[in-house]
Each structure stands twice: as C-alpha cells, then as structure tokens.
Design a protein around this motif. Structure first.
Motif, PDB file in Angstrom:
ATOM      1  N   GLY A  73       1.139  -0.767  -0.392  1.00 30.63           N
ATOM      2  CA  GLY A  73       0.215  -0.186  -0.033  1.00 30.63           C
ATOM      3  C   GLY A  73       0.741   1.406   0.145  1.00 30.63           C
ATOM      4  N   CYS A  74       1.871   1.461   1.396  1.00 29.02           N
ATOM      5  CA  CYS A  74       3.030   2.415   0.830  1.00 29.02           C
ATOM      6  C   CYS A  74       3.649   2.748  -0.795  1.00 29.02           C
ATOM      7  N   LEU A  75       4.355   1.512  -1.561  1.00 31.05           N
ATOM      8  CA  LEU A  75       4.371   1.782  -2.930  1.00 31.05           C
ATOM      9  C   LEU A  75       2.734   2.435  -3.511  1.00 31.05           C
ATOM     10  N   PHE A  76       2.308   1.834  -3.386  1.00 26.56           N
ATOM     11  CA  PHE A  76       1.188   1.869  -4.354  1.00 26.56           C
ATOM     12  C   PHE A  76       0.589   3.761  -4.045  1.00 26.56           C
ATOM     13  N   ILE A  77       0.740   4.112  -2.296  1.00 26.79           N
ATOM     14  CA  ILE A  77       0.293   5.170  -2.627  1.00 26.79           C
ATOM     15  C   ILE A  77       0.561   6.356  -3.585  1.00 26.79           C
ATOM     16  N   ILE A  78       2.435   6.136  -3.486  1.00 28.08           N
ATOM     17  CA  ILE A  78       3.617   6.816  -3.982  1.00 28.08           C
ATOM     18  C   ILE A  78       3.013   6.894  -5.281  1.00 28.08           C
ATOM     19  N   PHE A  79       2.436   6.246  -5.780  1.00 26.08           N
ATOM     20  CA  PHE A  79       2.212   6.233  -7.623  1.00 26.08           C
ATOM     21  C   PHE A  79       1.505   7.121  -7.861  1.00 26.08           C
ATOM     22  N   LEU A  80       0.414   7.448  -7.139  1.00 26.04           N
ATOM     23  CA  LEU A  80      -1.019   8.343  -7.083  1.00 26.04           C
ATOM     24  C   LEU A  80      -0.305   9.685  -7.374  1.00 26.04           C
ATOM     25  N   TYR A  81       0.634  10.716  -7.742  1.00 27.18           N
ATOM     26  CA  TYR A  81       1.425  11.752  -6.754  1.00 27.18           C
ATOM     27  C   TYR A  81       0.290  12.836  -7.563  1.00 27.18           C
TER      28      TYR A  81
ATOM     29  N   GLN B  79      -5.031  10.222  -3.025  1.00 21.19           N
ATOM     30  CA  GLN B  79      -3.440  10.008  -2.252  1.00 21.19           C
ATOM     31  C   GLN B  79      -3.694   9.809  -0.671  1.00 21.19           C
ATOM     32  N   LEU B  80      -4.545  11.124  -0.120  1.00 20.00           N
ATOM     33  CA  LEU B  80      -4.414  11.615   0.822  1.00 20.00           C
ATOM     34  C   LEU B  80      -5.432  10.415   1.470  1.00 20.00           C
ATOM     35  N   ARG B  81      -6.613   9.686   0.698  1.00 23.40           N
ATOM     36  CA  ARG B  81      -7.485   8.986   1.402  1.00 23.40           C
ATOM     37  C   ARG B  81      -6.934   6.871   1.831  1.00 23.40           C
ATOM     38  N   PHE B  82      -5.796   6.591   0.265  1.00 22.42           N
ATOM     39  CA  PHE B  82      -5.975   5.897   0.500  1.00 22.42           C
ATOM     40  C   PHE B  82      -4.161   5.858   1.533  1.00 22.42           C
ATOM     41  N   THR B  83      -3.459   6.821   1.852  1.00 18.30           N
ATOM     42  CA  THR B  83      -3.057   6.666   3.634  1.00 18.30           C
ATOM     43  C   THR B  83      -3.730   7.367   4.837  1.00 18.30           C
ATOM     44  N   ILE B  84      -4.172   7.419   4.489  1.00 13.85           N
ATOM     45  CA  ILE B  84      -5.537   7.380   5.846  1.00 13.85           C
ATOM     46  C   ILE B  84      -5.884   5.993   6.092  1.00 13.85           C
ATOM     47  N   PHE B  85      -6.288   5.330   5.056  1.00 15.70           N
ATOM     48  CA  PHE B  85      -6.776   3.601   5.564  1.00 15.70           C
ATOM     49  C   PHE B  85      -5.313   2.976   5.787  1.00 15.70           C
ATOM     50  N   ILE B  86      -4.080   3.842   5.371  1.00 17.09           N
ATOM     51  CA  ILE B  86      -2.830   2.780   5.382  1.00 17.09           C
ATOM     52  C   ILE B  86      -2.753   3.374   6.830  1.00 17.09           C
ATOM     53  N   LEU B  87      -2.566   3.998   7.051  1.00 20.79           N
ATOM     54  CA  LEU B  87      -2.340   4.052   9.084  1.00 20.79           C
ATOM     55  C   LEU B  87      -3.346   3.143   9.702  1.00 20.79           C
ATOM     56  N   LEU B  88      -4.351   3.515   9.364  1.00 21.26           N
ATOM     57  CA  LEU B  88      -5.833   2.912  10.148  1.00 21.26           C
ATOM     58  C   LEU B  88      -4.777   1.181  10.527  1.00 21.26           C
ATOM     59  N   VAL B  89      -4.852   0.565   8.843  1.00 22.84           N
ATOM     60  CA  VAL B  89      -4.033  -0.734   9.031  1.00 22.84           C
ATOM     61  C   VAL B  89      -3.064  -0.630   9.565  1.00 22.84           C
ATOM     62  N   SER B  90      -2.157   0.213   9.256  1.00 17.63           N
ATOM     63  CA  SER B  90      -1.080  -0.334  10.639  1.00 17.63           C
ATOM     64  C   SER B  90      -1.256  -0.232  12.229  1.00 17.63           C
ATOM     65  N   ILE B  91      -1.752   1.249  12.156  1.00 18.53           N
ATOM     66  CA  ILE B  91      -3.138   0.666  14.303  1.00 18.53           C
ATOM     67  C   ILE B  91      -3.248  -0.963  14.458  1.00 18.53           C
ATOM     68  N   ILE B  92      -4.014  -1.665  13.202  1.00 17.41           N
ATOM     69  CA  ILE B  92      -4.621  -2.662  13.665  1.00 17.41           C
ATOM     70  C   ILE B  92      -3.466  -3.666  13.170  1.00 17.41           C
ATOM     71  N   ASN B  93      -2.687  -3.282  12.599  1.00 19.23           N
ATOM     72  CA  ASN B  93      -1.411  -4.182  13.149  1.00 19.23           C
ATOM     73  C   ASN B  93      -0.581  -4.123  14.592  1.00 19.23           C
ATOM     74  N   LEU B  94      -0.619  -3.175  14.685  1.00 22.62           N
ATOM     75  CA  LEU B  94      -0.128  -3.050  16.249  1.00 22.62           C
ATOM     76  C   LEU B  94      -1.110  -3.448  17.515  1.00 22.62           C
ATOM     77  N   VAL B  95      -1.966  -3.252  17.050  1.00 23.68           N
ATOM     78  CA  VAL B  95      -3.061  -3.944  18.173  1.00 23.68           C
ATOM     79  C   VAL B  95      -3.453  -5.662  17.855  1.00 23.68           C
ATOM     80  N   ILE B  96      -2.624  -5.898  16.594  1.00 22.92           N
ATOM     81  CA  ILE B  96      -2.608  -7.608  16.736  1.00 22.92           C
ATOM     82  C   ILE B  96      -1.302  -8.129  17.321  1.00 22.92           C
TER      83      ILE B  96
END
Length: 139
Positions: free
Chosen positions: A60-68, A74-91
């Motif tokens: 996702g982080c690599l994909f977001i780079i190419f949405l420049y 790009q901002l929406r996907f970044t917020i989605f990836i932020l939520l995924v990273s927080i869920i990752n820490l919870v797991i």
C-alpha cells in the motif's frame, strides 16, 4: 514524484514494514510440549494475520507513491494505510498473551515507526493539496 517529501516518508514506511518480517517485535518464552518453555520471537511472519496486514502495508505504501497526480485519492489511501498499521500494532499486542515471559525487542521500533511515517506522509500530502488550492485562487 521523488522530490516530494511524502514520497520519502512512504518509502521509509515501506522499508520498516519489510524489515518487520525479519526482525522480532517481542522475544520470550512460550509454553511448549510437556510444560517445557520454548524461546520464540514474534515477527510479522509468525501469524497469518500479521503476514497479510504487513504485506498490505508494504504494498500500500508503494502504491500510494504512484498516486502523486491524484492528491485527494492519495490522502484517502494514506489514511486507510494508517488504520491498517494501527490494526497491525493491535494484533502484535494481542499476540503477546501467548508468551509467559519476555521483553519487547529493540527492533520493534520498525513496527512503531510505520504509523508515524504514514502520518508524516499524510501531512505532506495535505500541505501539497493546500498549496495547489491556494495557487488556483491566484489564477
């Protein structure tokens, strides 16, 4: 694309996500067969959910780079990836109850750095969007 600061933040987040596959988040004793304790390390490759979420983070982080060219998307996907990273820490933290004793590894900083780097990238994208909007008013 490369000259934008958020690209560097997203590349660093991708690198941290890939490094969590190799380096441990937590090391300690886990109950084994016949009440023996086994020393194990918790990495992103330890659990299927962690594997999937960490792979989604890196890709996702690599994909977001190419949405420049589409900053709002790009901002929406970044917020989605932020939520995924927080869920990752919870797991990660939910997996700690499988250990009887142990400590958080120094290399867990890679897992904690991912949301910080994604937030920094989102700030950069937001600033770019504000700059473009202000320039549109001047035209």
């Amino acid at each position: 694309m490369i000259q934008r600061i958020q690209t560097l933040w997203l590349l660093a987040a991708t690198a941290c996500a890939v490094l969590t596959f190799r380096f441990s988040f937590y090391s300690g004793n886990q109950p084994g067969k016949d009440n023996f304790q086994e020393f194990k390390s918790l990495t992103a490759a330890s659990n299927i959910f962690l594997i999937m979420l960490t792979a989604i983070l890196a890709a996702g982080c690599l994909f977001i780079i190419f949405l420049y060219k589409q900053r709002k998307l790009q901002l929406r996907f970044t917020i989605f990836i932020l939520l995924v990273s927080i869920i990752n820490l919870v797991i990660y933290f939910s997996q700690l109850n499988k250990f009887t004793s142990g400590t958080i590894s120094l290399t867990s900083v890679f897992a904690f750095a991912i949301p910080v780097l994604v937030i920094a990238a989102a700030r950069g994208i937001w600033k770019d969007e504000k700059l473009v909007k202000s320039l549109d008013r001047l035209r």
